[in-house]
Design a protein around this motif. Structure first.
Motif, PDB file in Angstrom:
ATOM      1  N   SER A   1      52.506  53.616  65.816  1.00  0.00           N
ATOM      2  CA  SER A   1      52.992  53.602  64.435  1.00  0.00           C
ATOM      3  C   SER A   1      52.970  54.999  63.829  1.00  0.00           C
ATOM      4  O   SER A   1      52.088  55.797  64.123  1.00  0.00           O
ATOM      5  N   ARG A   2      53.944  55.277  63.008  1.00  0.00           N
ATOM      6  CA  ARG A   2      53.963  56.530  62.243  1.00  0.00           C
ATOM      7  C   ARG A   2      54.215  56.175  60.787  1.00  0.00           C
ATOM      8  O   ARG A   2      55.137  55.427  60.477  1.00  0.00           O
ATOM      9  N   GLU A   3      53.375  56.683  59.907  1.00  0.00           N
ATOM     10  CA  GLU A   3      53.539  56.384  58.487  1.00  0.00           C
ATOM     11  C   GLU A   3      54.453  57.429  57.854  1.00  0.00           C
ATOM     12  O   GLU A   3      54.402  58.600  58.212  1.00  0.00           O
ATOM     13  N   PRO A   4      55.289  56.996  56.901  1.00  0.00           N
ATOM     14  CA  PRO A   4      56.142  57.970  56.220  1.00  0.00           C
ATOM     15  C   PRO A   4      55.302  58.989  55.439  1.00  0.00           C
ATOM     16  O   PRO A   4      54.272  58.627  54.868  1.00  0.00           O
ATOM     17  N   GLY A   5      55.710  60.254  55.444  1.00  0.00           N
ATOM     18  CA  GLY A   5      54.962  61.325  54.793  1.00  0.00           C
ATOM     19  C   GLY A   5      54.750  61.043  53.310  1.00  0.00           C
ATOM     20  O   GLY A   5      55.683  60.664  52.611  1.00  0.00           O
ATOM     21  N   GLY A   6      53.525  61.204  52.837  1.00  0.00           N
ATOM     22  CA  GLY A   6      53.234  61.040  51.415  1.00  0.00           C
ATOM     23  C   GLY A   6      52.914  59.616  50.999  1.00  0.00           C
ATOM     24  O   GLY A   6      52.331  59.391  49.946  1.00  0.00           O
ATOM     25  N   CYS A   7      53.289  58.639  51.834  1.00  0.00           N
ATOM     26  CA  CYS A   7      53.109  57.230  51.473  1.00  0.00           C
ATOM     27  C   CYS A   7      51.626  56.866  51.491  1.00  0.00           C
ATOM     28  O   CYS A   7      50.925  57.137  52.454  1.00  0.00           O
ATOM     29  N   ARG A   8      51.156  56.219  50.422  1.00  0.00           N
ATOM     30  CA  ARG A   8      49.738  55.866  50.352  1.00  0.00           C
ATOM     31  C   ARG A   8      49.497  54.354  50.457  1.00  0.00           C
ATOM     32  O   ARG A   8      48.466  53.857  49.999  1.00  0.00           O
ATOM     33  N   CYS A   9      50.457  53.643  51.081  1.00  0.00           N
ATOM     34  CA  CYS A   9      50.288  52.190  51.237  1.00  0.00           C
ATOM     35  C   CYS A   9      48.944  51.847  51.880  1.00  0.00           C
ATOM     36  O   CYS A   9      48.308  50.863  51.507  1.00  0.00           O
ATOM     37  N   GLY A  10      48.527  52.655  52.844  1.00  0.00           N
ATOM     38  CA  GLY A  10      47.267  52.380  53.532  1.00  0.00           C
ATOM     39  C   GLY A  10      46.093  52.355  52.562  1.00  0.00           C
ATOM     40  O   GLY A  10      45.234  51.479  52.628  1.00  0.00           O
ATOM     41  N   ASP A  11      46.062  53.345  51.639  1.00  0.00           N
ATOM     42  CA  ASP A  11      44.974  53.397  50.651  1.00  0.00           C
ATOM     43  C   ASP A  11      45.114  52.277  49.629  1.00  0.00           C
ATOM     44  O   ASP A  11      44.125  51.721  49.162  1.00  0.00           O
ATOM     45  N   ILE A  12      46.359  51.947  49.288  1.00  0.00           N
ATOM     46  CA  ILE A  12      46.599  50.880  48.308  1.00  0.00           C
ATOM     47  C   ILE A  12      46.141  49.537  48.892  1.00  0.00           C
ATOM     48  O   ILE A  12      45.508  48.730  48.210  1.00  0.00           O
ATOM     49  N   LEU A  13      46.400  49.317  50.197  1.00  0.00           N
ATOM     50  CA  LEU A  13      45.994  48.063  50.841  1.00  0.00           C
ATOM     51  C   LEU A  13      44.473  47.927  50.917  1.00  0.00           C
ATOM     52  O   LEU A  13      43.952  46.836  51.056  1.00  0.00           O
ATOM     53  N   ARG A  14      43.775  49.100  50.847  1.00  0.00           N
ATOM     54  CA  ARG A  14      42.308  49.035  50.853  1.00  0.00           C
ATOM     55  C   ARG A  14      41.744  49.097  49.427  1.00  0.00           C
ATOM     56  O   ARG A  14      40.544  49.228  49.239  1.00  0.00           O
ATOM     57  N   SER A  15      42.585  49.103  48.444  1.00  0.00           N
ATOM     58  CA  SER A  15      42.223  49.100  47.019  1.00  0.00           C
ATOM     59  C   SER A  15      41.561  50.397  46.562  1.00  0.00           C
ATOM     60  O   SER A  15      40.958  50.420  45.496  1.00  0.00           O
ATOM     61  N   ILE A  16      41.658  51.469  47.357  1.00  0.00           N
ATOM     62  CA  ILE A  16      41.004  52.693  46.901  1.00  0.00           C
ATOM     63  C   ILE A  16      41.938  53.551  46.042  1.00  0.00           C
ATOM     64  O   ILE A  16      41.516  54.545  45.477  1.00  0.00           O
ATOM     65  N   CYS A  17      43.196  53.171  45.948  1.00  0.00           N
ATOM     66  CA  CYS A  17      44.034  53.779  44.916  1.00  0.00           C
ATOM     67  C   CYS A  17      45.055  52.768  44.410  1.00  0.00           C
ATOM     68  O   CYS A  17      45.293  51.733  45.037  1.00  0.00           O
ATOM     69  N   SER A  18      45.618  53.063  43.243  1.00  0.00           N
ATOM     70  CA  SER A  18      46.614  52.182  42.635  1.00  0.00           C
ATOM     71  C   SER A  18      47.994  52.768  42.902  1.00  0.00           C
ATOM     72  O   SER A  18      48.119  53.968  43.139  1.00  0.00           O
ATOM     73  N   PRO A  19      49.037  51.939  42.831  1.00  0.00           N
ATOM     74  CA  PRO A  19      50.385  52.462  43.094  1.00  0.00           C
ATOM     75  C   PRO A  19      50.736  53.760  42.343  1.00  0.00           C
ATOM     76  O   PRO A  19      51.277  54.682  42.952  1.00  0.00           O
ATOM     77  N   PRO A  20      50.409  53.877  41.027  1.00  0.00           N
ATOM     78  CA  PRO A  20      50.802  55.122  40.343  1.00  0.00           C
ATOM     79  C   PRO A  20      50.115  56.373  40.906  1.00  0.00           C
ATOM     80  O   PRO A  20      50.560  57.491  40.628  1.00  0.00           O
ATOM     81  N   ASP A  21      49.032  56.195  41.686  1.00  0.00           N
ATOM     82  CA  ASP A  21      48.378  57.346  42.310  1.00  0.00           C
ATOM     83  C   ASP A  21      49.185  57.897  43.483  1.00  0.00           C
ATOM     84  O   ASP A  21      48.891  58.987  43.987  1.00  0.00           O
ATOM     85  N   CYS A  22      50.170  57.146  43.954  1.00  0.00           N
ATOM     86  CA  CYS A  22      50.965  57.603  45.104  1.00  0.00           C
ATOM     87  C   CYS A  22      52.081  58.514  44.607  1.00  0.00           C
ATOM     88  O   CYS A  22      52.803  58.167  43.659  1.00  0.00           O
TER      89      CYS A  22
END
Lengths: 89, 369
Positions: free
Chosen positions: B311-332
Protein backbone atom coordinates in the motif's frame (compact mmCIF):
# COMPACT_ATOMS: atom_id res chain seq x y z
CA UNK A 1 -21.94 0.12 5.68
CA UNK A 2 -23.40 -1.78 8.59
CA UNK A 3 -26.69 0.00 7.97
CA UNK A 4 -29.56 -2.27 8.96
CA UNK A 5 -33.21 -1.39 9.35
CA UNK A 6 -36.26 -2.97 11.00
CA UNK A 7 -38.82 -4.22 8.48
CA UNK A 8 -42.14 -5.98 9.09
CA UNK A 9 -42.77 -9.50 7.79
CA UNK A 10 -45.80 -9.56 5.49
CA UNK A 11 -45.35 -13.00 4.00
CA UNK A 12 -43.18 -16.12 4.24
CA UNK A 13 -42.39 -17.76 0.91
CA UNK A 14 -40.65 -20.88 -0.29
CA UNK A 15 -39.31 -23.65 1.88
CA UNK A 16 -40.14 -26.54 -0.44
CA UNK A 17 -36.45 -27.21 -1.09
CA UNK A 18 -33.74 -25.82 1.22
CA UNK A 19 -31.39 -25.42 -1.72
CA UNK A 20 -33.50 -24.48 -4.74
CA UNK A 21 -36.40 -22.87 -2.91
CA UNK A 22 -35.17 -21.75 0.52
CA UNK A 23 -37.51 -20.04 2.95
CA UNK A 24 -37.63 -16.28 2.44
CA UNK A 25 -39.55 -13.44 4.01
CA UNK A 26 -41.24 -10.59 2.21
CA UNK A 27 -40.67 -7.56 4.44
CA UNK A 28 -42.09 -4.06 4.33
CA UNK A 29 -41.10 -0.66 5.70
CA UNK A 30 -43.26 2.32 4.77
CA UNK A 31 -44.43 0.57 1.61
CA UNK A 32 -40.95 -0.46 0.48
CA UNK A 33 -40.97 -4.23 0.00
CA UNK A 34 -38.05 -6.59 -0.17
CA UNK A 35 -37.45 -10.30 -0.27
CA UNK A 36 -34.88 -11.38 2.32
CA UNK A 37 -33.10 -14.60 3.19
CA UNK A 38 -33.64 -16.23 6.57
CA UNK A 39 -30.42 -18.29 6.71
CA UNK A 40 -29.00 -16.27 9.61
CA UNK A 41 -31.94 -16.05 12.04
CA UNK A 42 -32.31 -18.73 14.67
CA UNK A 43 -36.11 -18.85 14.65
CA UNK A 44 -38.68 -18.84 11.90
CA UNK A 45 -40.34 -15.41 11.99
CA UNK A 46 -44.12 -14.98 11.90
CA UNK A 47 -46.09 -12.53 9.78
CA UNK A 48 -46.16 -9.26 11.77
CA UNK A 49 -42.72 -9.75 13.35
CA UNK A 50 -40.04 -7.14 12.75
CA UNK A 51 -36.73 -8.31 11.30
CA UNK A 52 -33.48 -6.38 11.16
CA UNK A 53 -32.33 -6.45 7.56
CA UNK A 54 -28.77 -6.13 6.27
CA UNK A 55 -27.51 -6.87 2.74
CA UNK A 56 -30.51 -8.98 1.75
CA UNK A 57 -30.53 -11.09 4.91
CA UNK A 58 -32.50 -10.93 8.14
CA UNK A 59 -29.77 -10.75 10.80
CA UNK A 60 -32.09 -10.78 13.81
CA UNK A 61 -35.69 -10.65 14.98
CA UNK A 62 -36.46 -7.38 16.71
CA UNK A 63 -37.47 -7.68 20.36
CA UNK A 64 -40.67 -5.59 20.37
CA UNK A 65 -41.22 -6.01 24.10
CA UNK A 66 -37.78 -4.64 24.86
CA UNK A 67 -38.37 -1.68 22.53
CA UNK A 68 -41.62 -0.82 24.35
CA UNK A 69 -40.03 -1.11 27.82
CA UNK A 70 -37.18 1.14 26.69
CA UNK A 71 -39.59 3.75 25.31
CA UNK A 72 -41.79 3.58 28.41
CA UNK A 73 -38.79 4.27 30.68
CA UNK A 74 -37.73 7.25 28.59
CA UNK A 75 -41.29 8.64 28.53
CA UNK A 76 -41.47 8.27 32.31
CA UNK A 77 -38.26 10.23 32.66
CA UNK A 78 -39.63 12.95 30.37
CA UNK A 79 -42.82 13.16 32.48
CA UNK A 80 -40.76 13.41 35.63
CA UNK A 81 -38.70 16.27 34.23
CA UNK A 82 -41.84 18.07 33.04
CA UNK A 83 -43.33 17.75 36.55
CA UNK A 84 -40.15 19.09 38.13
CA UNK A 85 -40.23 22.03 35.74
CA UNK A 86 -43.84 22.64 36.72
CA UNK A 87 -42.99 22.68 40.42
CA UNK A 88 -40.09 25.08 40.08
CA UNK A 89 -41.20 27.64 37.55
CA UNK B 1 -40.86 3.81 10.20
CA UNK B 2 -41.86 1.81 13.25
CA UNK B 3 -39.07 1.22 15.77
CA UNK B 4 -37.19 4.13 14.26
CA UNK B 5 -39.48 7.18 14.51
CA UNK B 6 -40.37 6.64 18.19
CA UNK B 7 -36.68 6.74 19.02
CA UNK B 8 -36.42 10.15 17.35
CA UNK B 9 -39.18 11.70 19.50
CA UNK B 10 -38.11 15.27 20.14
CA UNK B 11 -39.39 15.32 23.72
CA UNK B 12 -37.41 12.22 24.64
CA UNK B 13 -34.32 13.57 22.89
CA UNK B 14 -34.55 16.83 24.87
CA UNK B 15 -35.05 14.92 28.11
CA UNK B 16 -31.97 12.80 27.58
CA UNK B 17 -29.86 15.77 26.48
CA UNK B 18 -30.86 17.65 29.65
CA UNK B 19 -29.94 14.67 31.74
CA UNK B 20 -26.49 14.55 30.15
CA UNK B 21 -25.99 18.25 30.88
CA UNK B 22 -26.87 17.54 34.49
CA UNK B 23 -24.36 14.71 34.79
CA UNK B 24 -21.38 16.02 32.81
CA UNK B 25 -18.35 16.94 34.88
CA UNK B 26 -14.75 16.56 33.86
CA UNK B 27 -13.81 16.37 30.16
CA UNK B 28 -14.39 12.97 28.57
CA UNK B 29 -13.66 11.56 25.14
CA UNK B 30 -16.10 9.07 23.69
CA UNK B 31 -15.25 7.15 20.53
CA UNK B 32 -17.67 5.64 18.07
CA UNK B 33 -16.36 2.87 15.84
CA UNK B 34 -19.14 2.54 13.35
CA UNK B 35 -19.52 4.66 10.24
CA UNK B 36 -23.29 4.49 10.63
CA UNK B 37 -22.90 6.02 14.12
CA UNK B 38 -20.63 8.72 12.69
CA UNK B 39 -23.33 9.66 10.20
CA UNK B 40 -26.15 9.44 12.75
CA UNK B 41 -24.28 11.70 15.19
CA UNK B 42 -23.89 14.36 12.50
CA UNK B 43 -27.30 13.95 10.93
CA UNK B 44 -29.15 14.30 14.24
CA UNK B 45 -26.90 17.12 15.47
CA UNK B 46 -25.87 15.17 18.58
CA UNK B 47 -22.65 17.15 19.10
CA UNK B 48 -24.58 20.42 19.38
CA UNK B 49 -26.80 18.90 22.10
CA UNK B 50 -23.87 17.94 24.33
CA UNK B 51 -22.00 20.03 26.89
CA UNK B 52 -18.53 21.04 25.76
CA UNK B 53 -16.84 18.68 28.24
CA UNK B 54 -17.96 15.75 26.10
CA UNK B 55 -15.94 15.20 22.97
CA UNK B 56 -17.07 12.66 20.40
CA UNK B 57 -14.37 11.16 18.17
CA UNK B 58 -14.52 8.60 15.37
CA UNK B 59 -12.48 5.41 15.21
CA UNK B 60 -11.69 2.85 12.50
CA UNK B 61 -15.31 1.89 11.94
CA UNK B 62 -15.89 2.21 8.23
CA UNK B 63 -14.88 -0.96 6.34
CA UNK B 64 -14.30 0.99 3.14
CA UNK B 65 -12.01 3.46 4.91
CA UNK B 66 -9.79 0.84 6.53
CA UNK B 67 -9.21 -1.21 3.36
CA UNK B 68 -5.57 -0.54 2.40
CA UNK B 69 -4.82 1.00 -0.99
CA UNK B 70 -2.86 -2.11 -2.07
CA UNK B 71 -5.99 -4.21 -1.70
CA UNK B 72 -7.92 -1.66 -3.80
CA UNK B 73 -5.15 -1.99 -6.41
CA UNK B 74 -5.78 -5.73 -6.28
CA UNK B 75 -9.50 -5.15 -6.99
CA UNK B 76 -8.56 -2.90 -9.94
CA UNK B 77 -6.11 -5.42 -11.46
CA UNK B 78 -8.86 -8.00 -11.34
CA UNK B 79 -11.50 -5.64 -12.79
CA UNK B 80 -9.34 -5.10 -15.88
CA UNK B 81 -9.47 -8.78 -16.86
CA UNK B 82 -12.08 -9.18 -19.58
CA UNK B 83 -13.42 -12.53 -18.32
CA UNK B 84 -14.31 -11.06 -14.93
CA UNK B 85 -17.43 -9.31 -13.64
CA UNK B 86 -16.74 -7.43 -10.40
CA UNK B 87 -19.68 -7.15 -8.02
CA UNK B 88 -19.48 -4.79 -5.06
CA UNK B 89 -21.46 -2.82 -2.50
CA UNK B 90 -21.83 0.73 -3.80
CA UNK B 91 -19.63 2.21 -1.04
CA UNK B 92 -16.48 0.73 -2.59
CA UNK B 93 -17.01 2.10 -6.08
CA UNK B 94 -15.19 5.42 -5.84
CA UNK B 95 -12.39 4.51 -3.43
CA UNK B 96 -9.06 5.30 -5.09
CA UNK B 97 -6.18 2.85 -5.26
CA UNK B 98 -2.59 3.99 -4.97
CA UNK B 99 -2.25 4.94 -8.64
CA UNK B 100 -3.20 8.08 -10.49
CA UNK B 101 -5.45 8.87 -13.41
CA UNK B 102 -9.13 8.32 -14.09
CA UNK B 103 -8.96 4.51 -13.89
CA UNK B 104 -7.79 4.55 -10.26
CA UNK B 105 -11.06 3.32 -8.71
CA UNK B 106 -13.66 0.68 -9.58
CA UNK B 107 -15.88 3.46 -10.97
CA UNK B 108 -12.95 4.69 -13.07
CA UNK B 109 -12.11 1.18 -14.26
CA UNK B 110 -15.76 0.77 -15.25
CA UNK B 111 -15.67 3.92 -17.36
CA UNK B 112 -12.60 2.44 -19.07
CA UNK B 113 -14.54 -0.70 -19.98
CA UNK B 114 -14.32 -2.97 -16.94
CA UNK B 115 -17.52 -4.83 -16.02
CA UNK B 116 -18.22 -3.57 -12.49
CA UNK B 117 -21.71 -3.92 -11.02
CA UNK B 118 -23.22 -2.74 -7.76
CA UNK B 119 -25.13 -5.32 -5.76
CA UNK B 120 -27.29 -4.89 -2.68
CA UNK B 121 -26.58 -8.39 -1.35
CA UNK B 122 -23.77 -10.91 -1.94
CA UNK B 123 -26.60 -13.27 -2.88
CA UNK B 124 -27.28 -11.01 -5.91
CA UNK B 125 -23.72 -11.69 -7.06
CA UNK B 126 -24.33 -15.43 -6.83
CA UNK B 127 -27.55 -15.06 -8.81
CA UNK B 128 -25.63 -13.14 -11.47
CA UNK B 129 -23.01 -15.92 -11.65
CA UNK B 130 -25.75 -18.45 -12.34
CA UNK B 131 -27.16 -16.22 -15.07
CA UNK B 132 -23.73 -15.70 -16.68
CA UNK B 133 -22.08 -19.14 -16.58
CA UNK B 134 -19.38 -18.12 -19.08
CA UNK B 135 -18.07 -15.26 -16.97
CA UNK B 136 -16.27 -15.29 -13.61
CA UNK B 137 -18.28 -13.27 -11.08
CA UNK B 138 -16.16 -11.93 -8.21
CA UNK B 139 -17.73 -10.35 -5.12
CA UNK B 140 -15.61 -7.76 -3.31
CA UNK B 141 -15.95 -9.02 0.25
CA UNK B 142 -15.50 -6.07 2.59
CA UNK B 143 -17.24 -5.59 5.89
CA UNK B 144 -17.21 -6.35 9.58
CA UNK B 145 -19.06 -8.89 11.74
CA UNK B 146 -22.45 -7.63 10.50
CA UNK B 147 -21.76 -8.31 6.84
CA UNK B 148 -19.50 -11.36 6.98
CA UNK B 149 -22.27 -13.88 7.81
CA UNK B 150 -24.18 -12.77 4.68
CA UNK B 151 -21.06 -13.47 2.61
CA UNK B 152 -20.45 -16.79 4.35
CA UNK B 153 -24.06 -17.88 3.75
CA UNK B 154 -23.68 -16.96 0.07
CA UNK B 155 -20.49 -19.04 -0.22
CA UNK B 156 -22.25 -21.99 1.42
CA UNK B 157 -25.09 -21.63 -1.09
CA UNK B 158 -22.58 -21.42 -3.99
CA UNK B 159 -20.91 -24.58 -2.71
CA UNK B 160 -24.18 -26.48 -2.39
CA UNK B 161 -25.39 -25.30 -5.80
CA UNK B 162 -21.94 -26.12 -7.26
CA UNK B 163 -21.56 -22.72 -8.89
CA UNK B 164 -18.00 -22.75 -10.18
CA UNK B 165 -17.85 -19.26 -11.69
CA UNK B 166 -18.53 -17.43 -8.40
CA UNK B 167 -15.80 -16.29 -6.04
CA UNK B 168 -14.97 -13.56 -3.55
CA UNK B 169 -11.99 -11.27 -3.00
CA UNK B 170 -11.70 -11.69 0.78
CA UNK B 171 -11.04 -8.41 2.63
CA UNK B 172 -13.39 -8.77 5.63
CA UNK B 173 -12.28 -7.70 9.09
CA UNK B 174 -13.24 -8.03 12.74
CA UNK B 175 -13.61 -5.25 15.32
CA UNK B 176 -11.96 -6.71 18.43
CA UNK B 177 -8.28 -6.73 17.39
CA UNK B 178 -8.16 -3.08 16.15
CA UNK B 179 -9.90 -1.89 19.33
CA UNK B 180 -7.28 -3.72 21.36
CA UNK B 181 -4.56 -2.10 19.23
CA UNK B 182 -6.10 1.35 19.82
CA UNK B 183 -6.21 0.80 23.58
CA UNK B 184 -2.51 -0.07 23.51
CA UNK B 185 -1.64 2.94 21.36
CA UNK B 186 -0.08 5.61 23.62
CA UNK B 187 -1.27 8.37 21.27
CA UNK B 188 -4.92 7.38 21.57
CA UNK B 189 -6.90 8.70 24.54
CA UNK B 190 -10.47 7.49 24.93
CA UNK B 191 -12.61 7.18 28.09
CA UNK B 192 -15.67 5.51 26.65
CA UNK B 193 -16.75 3.52 23.63
CA UNK B 194 -20.06 3.65 21.77
CA UNK B 195 -20.02 0.00 20.70
CA UNK B 196 -21.25 -0.59 17.14
CA UNK B 197 -24.89 -1.65 17.28
CA UNK B 198 -25.12 -3.84 14.24
CA UNK B 199 -21.77 -5.54 14.77
CA UNK B 200 -23.15 -6.31 18.25
CA UNK B 201 -26.28 -7.98 16.83
CA UNK B 202 -23.93 -10.68 15.56
CA UNK B 203 -20.98 -10.54 17.98
CA UNK B 204 -23.04 -9.87 21.14
CA UNK B 205 -22.59 -7.05 23.66
CA UNK B 206 -20.36 -9.39 25.68
CA UNK B 207 -17.76 -9.38 22.90
CA UNK B 208 -16.65 -5.92 24.13
CA UNK B 209 -16.29 -6.95 27.76
CA UNK B 210 -12.53 -7.47 27.45
CA UNK B 211 -12.16 -3.72 26.81
CA UNK B 212 -13.81 -2.87 30.13
CA UNK B 213 -11.97 -5.58 32.01
CA UNK B 214 -8.48 -5.31 30.55
CA UNK B 215 -8.31 -1.64 29.57
CA UNK B 216 -10.81 0.03 31.93
CA UNK B 217 -12.81 1.34 28.99
CA UNK B 218 -16.45 2.25 29.60
CA UNK B 219 -18.59 0.54 26.94
CA UNK B 220 -22.19 0.97 25.83
CA UNK B 221 -23.83 -0.71 22.86
CA UNK B 222 -25.87 1.90 21.03
CA UNK B 223 -28.52 1.93 18.33
CA UNK B 224 -28.65 4.60 15.64
CA UNK B 225 -31.53 6.89 16.57
CA UNK B 226 -30.88 10.03 18.63
CA UNK B 227 -32.37 8.63 21.85
CA UNK B 228 -30.26 5.48 21.44
CA UNK B 229 -27.05 7.48 21.18
CA UNK B 230 -27.91 9.93 24.00
CA UNK B 231 -28.93 7.10 26.33
CA UNK B 232 -25.62 5.34 25.64
CA UNK B 233 -23.70 8.56 26.36
CA UNK B 234 -25.57 8.89 29.68
CA UNK B 235 -24.63 5.41 30.82
CA UNK B 236 -21.04 5.92 29.66
CA UNK B 237 -20.81 9.08 31.79
CA UNK B 238 -22.09 7.13 34.80
CA UNK B 239 -19.58 4.33 34.25
CA UNK B 240 -16.74 6.84 33.86
CA UNK B 241 -17.75 8.91 36.91
CA UNK B 242 -18.17 5.93 39.18
CA UNK B 243 -14.96 4.31 37.96
CA UNK B 244 -16.76 1.05 37.20
CA UNK B 245 -16.26 0.31 33.53
CA UNK B 246 -18.50 -2.42 32.18
CA UNK B 247 -20.63 -3.11 29.09
CA UNK B 248 -24.17 -1.71 29.09
CA UNK B 249 -26.51 -2.76 26.33
CA UNK B 250 -28.56 0.29 25.32
CA UNK B 251 -29.88 -1.31 22.12
CA UNK B 252 -31.83 -4.16 23.67
CA UNK B 253 -34.47 -4.29 20.95
CA UNK B 254 -31.83 -5.57 18.53
CA UNK B 255 -28.85 -6.77 20.58
CA UNK B 256 -28.41 -9.49 23.19
CA UNK B 257 -25.36 -10.10 25.36
CA UNK B 258 -24.68 -13.32 23.47
CA UNK B 259 -25.37 -12.10 19.94
CA UNK B 260 -26.48 -14.19 16.99
CA UNK B 261 -24.77 -17.51 17.51
CA UNK B 262 -26.20 -19.07 14.35
CA UNK B 263 -24.77 -16.29 12.19
CA UNK B 264 -21.38 -16.64 13.91
CA UNK B 265 -21.38 -20.40 13.31
CA UNK B 266 -21.99 -19.82 9.61
CA UNK B 267 -19.12 -17.30 9.51
CA UNK B 268 -16.82 -19.70 11.36
CA UNK B 269 -17.70 -22.57 9.05
CA UNK B 270 -16.42 -20.64 6.03
CA UNK B 271 -13.84 -18.21 7.41
CA UNK B 272 -10.83 -18.39 9.70
CA UNK B 273 -8.87 -15.51 11.33
CA UNK B 274 -5.88 -14.17 9.39
CA UNK B 275 -3.50 -11.25 9.93
CA UNK B 276 -4.82 -8.22 8.12
CA UNK B 277 -3.56 -4.77 7.16
CA UNK B 278 -5.63 -1.74 8.23
CA UNK B 279 -5.28 1.61 6.59
CA UNK B 280 -3.58 3.90 9.07
CA UNK B 281 -3.01 1.14 11.61
CA UNK B 282 -0.79 -1.30 9.73
CA UNK B 283 -0.83 -5.07 10.10
CA UNK B 284 -2.98 -6.25 13.01
CA UNK B 285 -2.69 -9.94 13.95
CA UNK B 286 -5.82 -12.06 13.43
CA UNK B 287 -7.93 -8.99 12.55
CA UNK B 288 -9.13 -10.26 9.19
CA UNK B 289 -10.88 -13.36 7.91
CA UNK B 290 -9.72 -15.63 5.11
CA UNK B 291 -11.51 -18.61 3.58
CA UNK B 292 -10.91 -22.00 5.14
CA UNK B 293 -9.11 -24.57 2.96
CA UNK B 294 -12.40 -26.37 2.37
CA UNK B 295 -13.79 -23.25 0.63
CA UNK B 296 -10.55 -21.99 -0.97
CA UNK B 297 -11.98 -22.57 -4.44
CA UNK B 298 -14.18 -19.53 -3.77
CA UNK B 299 -11.18 -17.29 -3.03
CA UNK B 300 -10.21 -15.56 -6.28
CA UNK B 301 -6.84 -14.49 -4.83
CA UNK B 302 -5.82 -18.09 -4.28
CA UNK B 303 -7.53 -19.37 -7.43
CA UNK B 304 -5.53 -16.94 -9.59
CA UNK B 305 -2.55 -16.86 -7.24
CA UNK B 306 -2.80 -13.07 -6.96
CA UNK B 307 -0.36 -11.10 -4.87
CA UNK B 308 -1.54 -7.93 -3.16
CA UNK B 309 0.74 -4.99 -3.99
CA UNK B 310 2.11 -2.99 -1.04
CA UNK B 311 0.00 0.00 0.00
CA UNK B 312 1.05 3.58 -0.65
CA UNK B 313 -0.76 6.47 0.99
CA UNK B 314 -1.35 9.68 -0.94
CA UNK B 315 1.07 12.46 0.10
CA UNK B 316 -0.26 14.72 2.86
CA UNK B 317 -3.32 12.55 3.55
CA UNK B 318 -3.95 12.06 7.27
CA UNK B 319 -6.71 9.43 7.04
CA UNK B 320 -4.52 7.09 9.08
CA UNK B 321 -4.37 9.55 12.00
CA UNK B 322 -8.07 10.38 11.64
CA UNK B 323 -8.97 6.65 11.82
CA UNK B 324 -7.04 6.47 15.10
CA UNK B 325 -8.81 9.61 16.42
CA UNK B 326 -5.55 11.44 17.03
CA UNK B 327 -6.54 14.24 14.69
CA UNK B 328 -9.75 15.71 13.27
CA UNK B 329 -10.45 16.21 9.56
CA UNK B 330 -9.72 19.99 9.66
CA UNK B 331 -6.21 19.15 10.93
CA UNK B 332 -5.44 17.52 7.57
CA UNK B 333 -3.82 19.91 5.05
CA UNK B 334 -5.85 18.39 2.20
CA UNK B 335 -9.27 18.54 3.89
CA UNK B 336 -11.72 20.78 2.06
CA UNK B 337 -8.99 22.02 -0.30
CA UNK B 338 -7.44 19.29 -2.45
CA UNK B 339 -9.70 16.64 -0.90
CA UNK B 340 -13.46 17.15 -1.17
CA UNK B 341 -16.41 14.79 -1.66
CA UNK B 342 -16.43 15.69 -5.36
CA UNK B 343 -12.75 14.78 -5.78
CA UNK B 344 -11.73 12.73 -2.75
CA UNK B 345 -8.12 11.77 -2.08
CA UNK B 346 -8.33 9.76 1.12
CA UNK B 347 -10.80 7.00 1.94
CA UNK B 348 -12.37 8.91 4.86
CA UNK B 349 -13.63 11.43 2.30
CA UNK B 350 -14.69 8.86 -0.29
CA UNK B 351 -16.95 6.72 1.81
CA UNK B 352 -20.27 8.42 2.55
CA UNK B 353 -19.81 7.13 6.10
CA UNK B 354 -16.23 8.33 6.36
CA UNK B 355 -15.34 10.83 9.06
CA UNK B 356 -14.07 13.44 6.58
CA UNK B 357 -17.16 13.14 4.35
CA UNK B 358 -19.42 13.57 7.39
CA UNK B 359 -17.44 16.60 8.63
CA UNK B 360 -17.47 18.14 5.19
CA UNK B 361 -21.19 17.62 4.75
CA UNK B 362 -22.37 18.78 8.17
CA UNK B 363 -19.58 20.93 9.62
CA UNK B 364 -18.70 23.01 6.64
CA UNK B 365 -19.79 26.65 7.15
CA UNK B 366 -20.27 27.04 3.40
CA UNK B 367 -22.44 23.94 3.24
CA UNK B 368 -24.68 25.32 5.98
CA UNK B 369 -25.54 28.55 4.18
Amino acid sequence: MCLAIPMRVVEIQGGKDPLLDPERAIVDADGLRKEVRLDLVDRRPQVGDYLIIHAGFAINCLDAENAEINLALMRELAEEMAREDGETP
Amino acid sequence: MKYMDEFRDRRLVTTLARQIHGEAGRPVRIMEVCGTHTMAIFRHGIRAMLPEEIELVSGPGCPVCVTPSGVIDGFLDLARRPEIIITTFGDMLRVPGSGTGPGNSLAGARSEGADVRIVYSPMDALTLARQEPDREVVFIAVGFETTTPTIAATILAADELQVENFSVFPAVKTMGPPLKALMRDPEVRVDGLLCPGHVSIIAGADSFRFLAREYGLACAVAGFEPTDILLAITVLLRQIDSGTPTVDNCYGRAVTMEGNRKARQITEKVFTPVDSEWRGMGLIPKSGLGLRDQYKQFDITSRLNLTIPPSREPGGCRCGDILRSICSPPDCPLFGRACTPASPIGPCMVSSEGTCAAWHKYNNPEALT
